[in-house]
Design a protein around this motif. Structure first.
Motif, mmCIF file in Angstrom:
data_model
loop_
_atom_site.group_PDB
_atom_site.id
_atom_site.type_symbol
_atom_site.label_atom_id
_atom_site.label_comp_id
_atom_site.label_asym_id
_atom_site.label_seq_id
_atom_site.Cartn_x
_atom_site.Cartn_y
_atom_site.Cartn_z
ATOM 1 N N THR A 174 0.960 -1.050 0.001
ATOM 2 C CA THR A 174 0.464 -0.066 0.498
ATOM 3 C C THR A 174 0.674 1.127 -0.572
ATOM 4 O OG1 THR A 174 0.330 -0.147 2.338
ATOM 5 C CG2 THR A 174 -1.858 -1.107 1.058
ATOM 6 N N ARG A 178 -0.930 4.728 3.997
ATOM 7 C CA ARG A 178 -2.297 4.335 3.981
ATOM 8 C C ARG A 178 -3.159 2.990 5.228
ATOM 9 N NH1 ARG A 178 -5.166 4.251 -1.368
ATOM 10 N NH2 ARG A 178 -6.616 2.596 -0.521
ATOM 11 N N SER A 180 -3.183 -0.481 6.651
ATOM 12 C CA SER A 180 -3.480 -2.190 6.078
ATOM 13 C C SER A 180 -3.946 -2.647 7.219
ATOM 14 C CB SER A 180 -1.966 -1.848 6.085
ATOM 15 O OG SER A 180 -1.004 -0.928 5.147
ATOM 16 N N HIS A 186 -8.966 -2.847 2.560
ATOM 17 C CA HIS A 186 -9.183 -2.399 1.614
ATOM 18 C C HIS A 186 -10.661 -3.291 0.323
ATOM 19 C CE1 HIS A 186 -5.463 -0.273 2.166
ATOM 20 N NE2 HIS A 186 -5.147 -1.573 2.898
ATOM 21 N N SER A 189 -10.454 -0.127 -2.608
ATOM 22 C CA SER A 189 -9.771 0.226 -3.247
ATOM 23 C C SER A 189 -9.649 -0.102 -4.526
ATOM 24 C CB SER A 189 -8.810 0.127 -2.179
ATOM 25 O OG SER A 189 -8.495 0.355 -1.296
ATOM 26 N N GLY A 232 0.007 6.326 -5.491
ATOM 27 C CA GLY A 232 -1.530 6.716 -4.862
ATOM 28 C C GLY A 232 -2.657 6.274 -5.532
#
Length: 288
Positions: A174, A178, A180, A186, A189, A232
């Motif tokens: 990641t 961010r 984890s 996620h 994501s 990102g």
């Protein structure tokens, strides 16, 4: 006298059923395969292949010669192995294919160990993914294939023996800062996927975590994947060996329990293996 290289081409065409597939197995261009077959027909005075629609098929003479050639080549290769044993590994070569992150980590050390122990033995190295490495092994183009599997219960290919080298854990990768908190954190994501096998593993492991990842990018280049994560643009799952080969300073990693791939050295046939093959297996085992 018949040329052995051209006989190998004919055997590959007979086994694979097309010029394109045979060229891929032999690492030749298709025109080169066609040239070898034409020269072989000129040498024998027989029509060996014929067009069948958009493909080709062997004639009766071609099938007969391919069967005899396969036996001849097998005997020649066995004789070469026996000769390598006779000279005591003071000369000759051994051929290895391995996937990129293996070549970027432990394979170079194995090459050094092999060279120090057997300075007259030459190592030929090919970088390729496991499916192609196994095809090269089955066709006799290499002696050892370093491969990986995510399912250690998968059956072995006929005639191929697997020597387990080690287990390689996977990591959630990641951007720094961010959260984890595992895969489930996620679920919303963007995800970056790798090679076919790694992508399948990513989908499986996310399914077990209760979601389907939204794949925004796909690349089997571990440098590019980590650069995208650092920028990102998503998160990804990478094996530990890939992170050993290259670690971007702008990413964070978290090991994922139960997400492991199994790394093997695959060889054709049962032990005892030819001395050069056995020496390479020993060098690989000591380099981990």
């Amino acid at each position: 006298m018949l040329d052995v290289v051209r006989l190998r081409v004919l055997v590959a065409v007979a086994r694979r059923g097309s010029l394109t597939a045979a060229a891929k197995d032999l690492h030749y261009s298709q025109p080169s395969v066609s040239h070898h077959l034409a020269r072989l027909e000129a040498e024998t005075g027989a029509k060996l292949i014929q067009r069948a629609g958009r493909g080709i098929r062997l004639t009766e003479a071609g099938r007969l010669l391919a069967e005899r050639a396969a036996d001849i080549i097998s005997r020649l290769d066995a004789t070469a192995d026996e000769l390598a044993a006779h000279v005591g590994l003071h000369s000759g070569r051994v051929r290895l294919a391995a996937f990129p992150s293996a070549i970027g980590t432990f394979v170079p050390e194995a090459a050094v160990r092999l060279s120090r122990g057997h300075p007259g033995l030459r190592l030929d190295l090919t970088e390729t993914e496991p499916p192609e490495a196994l095809r090269l092994l089955r066709s006799g183009r290499i002696d050892v294939a370093v491969i990986f599997r995510y399912d250690d219960t998968a059956p072995e290919d006929n005639g191929i023996s697997m020597v387990h080298l080690f287990d390689d854990p996977s990591y959630l990768v990641t951007p720094p800062g961010r959260p984890s908190d595992g895969l489930a954190g996620h679920a919303g994501s963007e995800w970056i996927a790798g090679c076919d096998r790694c992508r399948s593993h990513l989908l499986d492991i996310c399914a077990k975590a209760g979601f389907q990842p939204r794949l925004s990018f796909t690349s089997d280049d571990i440098v590019a994947v980590q650069a995208l994560v650092a920028a990102g643009m998503g998160v990804t799952l990478l094996p530990g060996l890939a992170l050993r080969a290259h670690r971007h300073p702008g990413v964070a990693t978290t090991e994922i329990p139960g997400s492991t791939r199994h790394v093997y050295a695959a060889v054709y046939g049962e032990p005892p293996h030819p001395p050069a093959t056995q020496a390479l297996l020993a060098a690989l085992a000591k380099s981990l």
